[in-house]
Design an enzyme around this catalytic site. Structure first.
Site, PDB file in Angstrom:
ATOM      1  N   ASP A  47      20.186  44.846  30.871  1.00  0.00           N
ATOM      2  CA  ASP A  47      20.469  43.656  31.717  1.00  0.00           C
ATOM      3  C   ASP A  47      20.310  43.881  33.094  1.00  0.00           C
ATOM      4  O   ASP A  47      19.655  44.987  33.407  1.00  0.00           O
ATOM      5  CB  ASP A  47      22.033  43.932  31.572  1.00  0.00           C
ATOM      6  CG  ASP A  47      22.562  43.353  30.267  1.00  0.00           C
ATOM      7  OD1 ASP A  47      22.014  42.448  29.388  1.00  0.00           O
ATOM      8  OD2 ASP A  47      23.630  43.936  30.003  1.00  0.00           O
ATOM      9  N   TYR A  75      22.569  55.696  26.064  1.00  0.00           N
ATOM     10  CA  TYR A  75      23.073  55.132  27.324  1.00  0.00           C
ATOM     11  C   TYR A  75      24.332  56.143  28.100  1.00  0.00           C
ATOM     12  O   TYR A  75      25.128  56.418  27.297  1.00  0.00           O
ATOM     13  CB  TYR A  75      23.760  53.737  27.114  1.00  0.00           C
ATOM     14  CG  TYR A  75      22.648  52.738  26.406  1.00  0.00           C
ATOM     15  CD1 TYR A  75      22.089  51.895  27.247  1.00  0.00           C
ATOM     16  CD2 TYR A  75      22.704  52.640  24.938  1.00  0.00           C
ATOM     17  CE1 TYR A  75      21.110  51.011  26.750  1.00  0.00           C
ATOM     18  CE2 TYR A  75      21.676  51.749  24.347  1.00  0.00           C
ATOM     19  CZ  TYR A  75      20.902  50.951  25.255  1.00  0.00           C
ATOM     20  OH  TYR A  75      20.063  50.020  24.768  1.00  0.00           O
ATOM     21  N   ASP A  89      30.933  42.876  32.286  1.00  0.00           N
ATOM     22  CA  ASP A  89      30.393  43.649  33.244  1.00  0.00           C
ATOM     23  C   ASP A  89      30.746  43.390  34.781  1.00  0.00           C
ATOM     24  O   ASP A  89      31.783  42.355  34.818  1.00  0.00           O
ATOM     25  CB  ASP A  89      28.774  44.076  33.232  1.00  0.00           C
ATOM     26  CG  ASP A  89      28.247  42.649  33.560  1.00  0.00           C
ATOM     27  OD1 ASP A  89      28.727  41.722  33.996  1.00  0.00           O
ATOM     28  OD2 ASP A  89      26.844  42.707  33.309  1.00  0.00           O
ATOM     29  N   ARG A 181      28.512  46.721  26.783  1.00  0.00           N
ATOM     30  CA  ARG A 181      29.533  45.874  27.397  1.00  0.00           C
ATOM     31  C   ARG A 181      30.490  45.506  26.305  1.00  0.00           C
ATOM     32  O   ARG A 181      31.818  45.560  26.631  1.00  0.00           O
ATOM     33  CB  ARG A 181      28.653  44.602  27.999  1.00  0.00           C
ATOM     34  CG  ARG A 181      28.006  44.758  29.065  1.00  0.00           C
ATOM     35  CD  ARG A 181      27.264  43.543  29.758  1.00  0.00           C
ATOM     36  NE  ARG A 181      26.456  42.965  28.675  1.00  0.00           N
ATOM     37  CZ  ARG A 181      26.189  41.830  28.363  1.00  0.00           C
ATOM     38  NH1 ARG A 181      27.003  40.758  28.692  1.00  0.00           N
ATOM     39  NH2 ARG A 181      25.306  41.451  27.578  1.00  0.00           N
TER      40      ARG A 181
END
Length: 301
Positions: A47, A75, A89, A181
């Site tokens: 993103d 991540y 987010d 997310r």
């Protein structure tokens, strides 16, 4: 009208430490322009607000993109408790709030159902296609799509720390198609406090890590120095077994025909592997009793 310059025949992998702001496509275009390369693509979208590892393939190496896209990725992310947003987010509009805050013990207790083989509903603002359109395009137009849950393998999901009552830092290793997310959204709902991703960074992707990664500033420097950073296309095949070409097999394999190979370790019939000659990739294919049947022919970078 002069003939259009189609770019240089550059091949290899560039490991970029993407900053927050640019889209993955913008990052690929900037890298391709910096190298004046004819062809480029990336192995797994980040993103715009996310940072970290973006693996970019050039030229012949683009044929090996699926082997990085399908690999596990790691991540590190921060969840902000107390609110949900339209995008799950910090970039989105707040849609609901909660005064509740979870303890570290409560977070730890909530994590097990998010590990292993799970079903995950992607965020409304995602690249998932709905009737031929991207979900994020529908969401931006005000038509929030209803997305079906999808299978996801989460190899690891750990609480790293709780810097303050409003935040928790976690680390996740997952397979293809995972949305951090969605983990933040769903974990917030399970805990009854709501949540969204505040910060997200990809630490590694398949065989690639951030050690010695190229920076955004490097893309604006000397093209020769940038090209020297390229990793060979073979680096993307670290997860596949290697076979050496038997004498006379290389030519057949390069023409898409089965060729005799010598595997570095015992292989099962039908197992995917790659053939090499002098350490350079010749083809990727299926092992069939001493031969490799090519599914992709490579020039070896």
């Amino acid at each position: 009208m002069g003939r259009r310059n189609k770019g240089r025949d550059v091949s290899g992998w560039l490991v970029l430490d993407k900053p927050a702001g640019p889209t993955s496509t913008a990052a690929v275009n900037k890298a391709r322009s910096a190298l004046r390369a004819a062809k480029a693509g990336h192995a797994g979208t980040l993103d715009p607000a996310a940072t970290g590892l973006l693996a970019i393939a050039f030229g012949e190496a683009t044929k090996t993109i699926p082997f990085v896209t399908d690999a596990l990725k790691c991540y590190r992310f921060t969840i902000r408790w107390g609110s949900e947003t339209t995008t799950d987010d910090a970039e989105g509009t707040v849609t609901a709030t909660s005064a509740s805050r979870p303890s570290a013990a409560a977070i730890e207790a909530a994590l097990p159902p998010f590990r292993g083989d799970i079903l995950q509903t992607p965020p409304a603002f995602s690249a998932v296609k709905v009737a031929g359109e991207r979900a994020y395009d529908l969401a931006r137009g005000g038509d929030v799509p209803e997305l079906a849950p999808r299978p996801l393998h989460v190899a690891r999901l750990d609480l790293v720390g709780v810097p303050d009552p409003d935040r928790a830092e976690l680390e996740m290793v997952c397979g293809k198609g995972g949305y951090v997310r969605a983990i933040a959204r769903d974990l917030g709902r399970v805990l009854g406090c709501l949540g969204h991703v505040e910060r997200l960074r990809r630490l590694w992707s398949g065989p690639f890590t951030l050690a010695g990664a190229t920076t955004w500033e490097d893309l604006e420097g000397d093209p020769e120095a940038l090209e020297a950073r390229l990793l060979p296309l073979e680096s993307a095949l670290a997860g596949l077994p290697e076979c050496r070409c038997a004498p006379g097999a290389e030519d057949a394999l390069r023409h898409g025909q089965p060729g005799a190979v010598i595997p570095a370790r015992p292989l099962q019939w039908g197992e995917e592997a790659w053939a090499s000659s002098g350490g350079r990739a010749v083809a990727i294919g299926l092992y069939e009793g001493g031969h490799l049947r090519p599914t992709r022919v490579l020039s070896g970078g």
